[in-house]
Scaffold this motif. Structure first.
Motif, short mmCIF file in Angstrom:
data_model
loop_
_atom_site.label_atom_id
_atom_site.label_comp_id
_atom_site.label_asym_id
_atom_site.label_seq_id
_atom_site.Cartn_x
_atom_site.Cartn_y
_atom_site.Cartn_z
N PHE A 253 -2.56 -4.46 -9.46
CA PHE A 253 -1.60 -3.37 -9.31
C PHE A 253 -2.21 -2.10 -9.90
O PHE A 253 -2.63 -2.08 -11.06
CB PHE A 253 -0.31 -3.73 -10.05
N LYS A 254 -2.26 -1.04 -9.09
CA LYS A 254 -2.85 0.20 -9.58
C LYS A 254 -2.28 1.40 -8.84
O LYS A 254 -2.06 1.35 -7.63
CB LYS A 254 -4.38 0.17 -9.43
N VAL A 255 -2.07 2.48 -9.60
CA VAL A 255 -1.61 3.75 -9.05
C VAL A 255 -2.63 4.82 -9.47
O VAL A 255 -3.11 4.82 -10.61
CB VAL A 255 -0.22 4.13 -9.59
N ARG A 256 -2.98 5.72 -8.55
CA ARG A 256 -3.91 6.79 -8.87
C ARG A 256 -3.41 7.58 -10.08
O ARG A 256 -2.21 7.83 -10.22
CB ARG A 256 -4.09 7.75 -7.69
N SER A 257 -4.32 7.99 -10.93
CA SER A 257 -3.94 8.63 -12.20
C SER A 257 -3.08 9.87 -12.00
O SER A 257 -2.16 10.13 -12.79
CB SER A 257 -5.20 8.97 -13.01
N ILE B 24 -2.60 6.01 -2.56
CA ILE B 24 -2.34 6.44 -3.94
C ILE B 24 -1.90 5.28 -4.83
O ILE B 24 -1.79 5.45 -6.05
CB ILE B 24 -1.28 7.55 -3.98
N GLY B 25 -1.66 4.11 -4.23
CA GLY B 25 -1.26 2.95 -5.02
C GLY B 25 -1.43 1.67 -4.24
O GLY B 25 -1.43 1.68 -3.00
N PHE B 26 -1.58 0.57 -4.98
CA PHE B 26 -1.86 -0.72 -4.33
C PHE B 26 -1.34 -1.85 -5.22
O PHE B 26 -1.38 -1.75 -6.45
CB PHE B 26 -3.38 -0.88 -4.14
N ASN B 27 -0.84 -2.88 -4.58
CA ASN B 27 -0.48 -4.13 -5.28
C ASN B 27 -0.97 -5.29 -4.43
O ASN B 27 -0.45 -5.53 -3.34
CB ASN B 27 1.02 -4.22 -5.50
N GLY B 28 -2.02 -5.97 -4.90
CA GLY B 28 -2.53 -7.13 -4.18
C GLY B 28 -1.59 -8.32 -4.31
O GLY B 28 -0.78 -8.40 -5.24
N VAL C 94 0.86 -1.19 0.00
CA VAL C 94 0.00 0.00 0.00
C VAL C 94 0.89 1.24 0.00
O VAL C 94 1.74 1.40 0.88
CB VAL C 94 -0.94 0.03 1.22
N ALA C 95 0.69 2.10 -0.98
CA ALA C 95 1.42 3.37 -1.05
C ALA C 95 0.47 4.50 -0.65
O ALA C 95 -0.68 4.55 -1.11
CB ALA C 95 1.96 3.61 -2.45
N VAL C 96 0.95 5.40 0.20
CA VAL C 96 0.12 6.50 0.67
C VAL C 96 0.88 7.82 0.55
O VAL C 96 2.11 7.86 0.48
CB VAL C 96 -0.32 6.30 2.14
N ASP C 97 0.13 8.89 0.51
CA ASP C 97 0.68 10.24 0.59
C ASP C 97 -0.16 11.00 1.61
O ASP C 97 -1.35 11.27 1.38
CB ASP C 97 0.61 10.93 -0.77
#
Length: 350
Positions: free
Chosen positions: A82-86, A57-61, A49-52
């Motif tokens: 896998f997804k990152v906010r646009s 702001i991003g995730f990888n299951g 889990v990536a946060v700001d």
């Protein structure tokens, strides 16, 4: 500033589901996909889990699994979702996520990824496997392209060699055989594989019997003596039957031919039949039964830590895999999507 933080279900799940707002059923399969799978039950659910400033702001299951690696059982992980906010793309968040992912398992796999994700993985030291193909047999054409493909199927079948079928029998069931029978078959079969997911009863039960939206059928292949020789997992809708998984010997061309032929005869009036596989014997059996092999290949990538490539056994991490369509989270999601759409289309108005 982007940073990696430990997953907290209460803080993060709703925000992650918001990242996947285009997947209407994601919340319905979250627990099944990430919490109830046998690997997570044993080892916990530990995604990236990536946060700001507390905002996701991003995730990888991840889906922890047991695999056979160069003939030996080890722990590994599927990377998925896998997804990152646009508004954070192109700023290094994806690399940050993948670097942290590499700390979680000695072997990582990803199947059915996008072209953009493939470029990222190659830069991060992942390796593509080029053995997985999509095979299809069209029986009821719905376009000029389908007619052309049927001609291609026919010509391909002319050059195929005949495959014998030494007395197998089959039955189609709504449930898997008993755990002891499935586990016994896996124990008899596992020694023939170099690299594959462990297909014991716990894994198959979770993957195909506990899916909250999809339904699967199980073709049991029996020897003349009545012993369980193989299991094929099939998903059927109104138009198509898909062979999504197989448990049985690694080298058994006549058995695989009989399994595919049984699928065709069990559901004889469908428009099409298909499978995804890396297995050369399945490809041979299917081509001999009128399937064509598509040119486009589903993307399957593998990453292995340096410690997995010791000098005594330095074979490439991306070779020697037995892969079926059911290994991909794409099949998990596609089956859920089709079931969800069917429920929405056919529900009564209140």
């Amino acid at each position: 500033m982007a940073e990696i933080t430990p997953y907290n279900d209460e803080l993060h799940r709703a925000q992650i589901l918001d990242l996947f707002s285009d997947v209407a059923f994601k919340g319905d399969i979250w627990k099944y996909q990430f919490v109830e799978n046998p690997g997570a039950v044993n080892r916990g659910f530990d995604p990236v889990v990536a946060v700001d400033q507390g905002r996701v702001i991003g995730f990888n299951g991840v889906v922890p699994v047991s695999i056979i690696w160069r003939g030996q059982p080890i722990n590994a992980m599927w990377s998925c979702d896998f997804k990152v906010r646009s508004d954070y793309r192109g700023k290094g968040v994806g690399r940050l996520i993948k670097e942290d992912l590499a700390k979680k398992s000695p072997v990582l796999m990803s199947f059915g990824i996008s072209p953009v994700a493939a470029i990222v993985l190659e830069r991060m030291g992942w390796h593509a496997n080029h053995d997985v193909h999509f095979l299809k047999r069209i029986c009821k054409p719905r376009s000029l392209r389908d007619v052309a493909l049927m001609v291609y199927q026919f010509l391909g079948r002319l050059g195929a060699s005949t495959i014998s079928q030494p007395g197998y029998e089959s039955r189609t069931c709504d449930e898997l055989p008993a755990p002891k029978d499935v586990n016994g078959l896996w124990q008899r079969s596992m020694g023939g594989y170099d690299k594959t997911v462990v297909r014991d009863w716990r894994y198959l039960d979770w993957r195909y019997q506990k899916h909250p939206l999809a339904e699967y059928k199980f073709i049991e292949i029996l020897t003349p003596e009545g012993q369980l020789a193989a299991i094929g997992v099939v998903r059927v809708d109104q138009q198509q039957a898909r062979l999504v998984d197989y448990l049985g010997p690694a080298k058994a061309l006549p058995l695989k031919y009989f399994l595919v032929k049984t699928m065709l005869s069990t559901w004889p009036d469908l428009a099409a039949y298909s499978a995804m596989t890396s297995d050369a014997e399945f490809k041979q059996a299917m081509r001999s039964l009128g399937f064509y092999q598509g040119r486009e290949q589903p993307r399957f990538f593998v990453w292995a830590s340096p410690q997995m490539s010791d000098g005594s056994n330095p074979g490439p991490c991306n070779q020697g895999w037995f892969i079926m369509g059911g290994d991909s989270d794409g099949e998990l999601l596609q089956s859920a999507r089709e079931s969800w759409n069917h429920q929405i289309t056919n529900r009564d108005d209140v």
